[in-house]
Scaffold this motif. Structure first.
Motif, mmCIF file in Angstrom:
data_model
loop_
_atom_site.group_PDB
_atom_site.id
_atom_site.type_symbol
_atom_site.label_atom_id
_atom_site.label_comp_id
_atom_site.label_asym_id
_atom_site.label_seq_id
_atom_site.Cartn_x
_atom_site.Cartn_y
_atom_site.Cartn_z
ATOM 1 N N GLN A 64 0.813 -1.203 0.000
ATOM 2 C CA GLN A 64 0.000 0.000 0.000
ATOM 3 C C GLN A 64 0.854 1.264 0.000
ATOM 4 O O GLN A 64 0.641 2.160 -0.826
ATOM 5 N N GLN B 254 4.219 3.268 -0.622
ATOM 6 C CA GLN B 254 5.417 3.213 -1.439
ATOM 7 C C GLN B 254 6.192 4.509 -1.304
ATOM 8 O O GLN B 254 5.605 5.592 -1.246
ATOM 9 N N THR C 98 9.271 10.724 -2.725
ATOM 10 C CA THR C 98 7.863 10.832 -3.072
ATOM 11 C C THR C 98 7.106 9.664 -2.447
ATOM 12 O O THR C 98 7.476 8.507 -2.640
ATOM 13 N N SER D 91 3.523 7.558 -1.750
ATOM 14 C CA SER D 91 2.171 7.235 -2.200
ATOM 15 C C SER D 91 1.555 6.225 -1.247
ATOM 16 O O SER D 91 2.254 5.463 -0.585
ATOM 17 N N GLY D 92 0.235 6.224 -1.161
ATOM 18 C CA GLY D 92 -0.471 5.294 -0.293
ATOM 19 C C GLY D 92 -0.673 5.777 1.125
ATOM 20 O O GLY D 92 -1.361 5.109 1.918
ATOM 21 N N ASP D 93 -0.087 6.893 1.489
ATOM 22 C CA ASP D 93 -0.225 7.477 2.819
ATOM 23 C C ASP D 93 0.171 8.937 2.730
ATOM 24 O O ASP D 93 1.011 9.310 1.906
ATOM 25 N N SER D 94 -0.410 9.737 3.584
ATOM 26 C CA SER D 94 -0.049 11.146 3.662
ATOM 27 C C SER D 94 1.097 11.346 4.635
ATOM 28 O O SER D 94 1.107 10.748 5.715
ATOM 29 N N LYS E 169 2.604 18.015 -2.562
ATOM 30 C CA LYS E 169 3.134 16.972 -3.437
ATOM 31 C C LYS E 169 3.366 15.658 -2.705
ATOM 32 O O LYS E 169 3.784 14.678 -3.326
ATOM 33 N N ASN E 170 3.123 15.643 -1.393
ATOM 34 C CA ASN E 170 3.380 14.477 -0.556
ATOM 35 C C ASN E 170 4.832 14.014 -0.701
ATOM 36 O O ASN E 170 5.123 12.834 -0.888
ATOM 37 N N GLN E 171 5.737 14.970 -0.567
ATOM 38 C CA GLN E 171 7.158 14.714 -0.705
ATOM 39 C C GLN E 171 7.919 15.288 0.474
ATOM 40 O O GLN E 171 7.509 16.287 1.060
#
Length: 122
Positions: free
Chosen positions: A1, A3, A23, A25-28, A77-79
């Motif tokens: 989930q 990454q 970066t 993904s799958g979670d904030s 950007k969730n980065q």
């Protein structure tokens, strides 16, 4: 989930600043209560914790690297980003980003990026 993916230049010149982005993904990266971390592994050596940025946005760094390290984030950007200044060849390593469930020194990483090789050389 969940990454994580590191990105950035693989070659940095001595005295310059190493800059990498993770970066997610799958979670904030603002989700309670996680610690978004940078770790590195020099060739032939063990893993070294660099620092993390909390879900709240505050950052903490390994004391030997604190003066040269900055971790920031872009929530839109969730980065999150690592900057390591004044690099030398001793900073050559595989750099990883990871999610830490703890944040109090037990290093409970449940998700890792694949790692990216960074070489410091002229």
């Amino acid at each position: 989930q969940v990454q994580l993916q590191e990105s950035g230049p693989g070659l940095v010149k001595p005295s310059q600043t190493l800059s990498l982005t993770c970066t997610v993904s799958g979670d904030s990266i603002t989700t309670n209560y996680y610690y978004w971390s940078w770790i590195r592994q020099p060739p032939g050596k063990g893993l070294e914790w660099i620092g993390y940025i909390r879900y709240s946005g505050s950052a903490y760094y390994s004391p030997p690297l604190k003066s040269r390290t900055s971790i920031s984030r872009d929530t839109s950007k969730n980065q999150f980003t690592l900057q390591l200044s004044s690099v030398t060849p001793e900073d050559t390593a595989v750099y990883y980003c990871a999610r830490d469930r703890a944040g109090w020194g037990t290093y409970e990483y449940d998700y890792w990026g694949q790692g990216t090789q960074v070489t410091v050389s002229s």
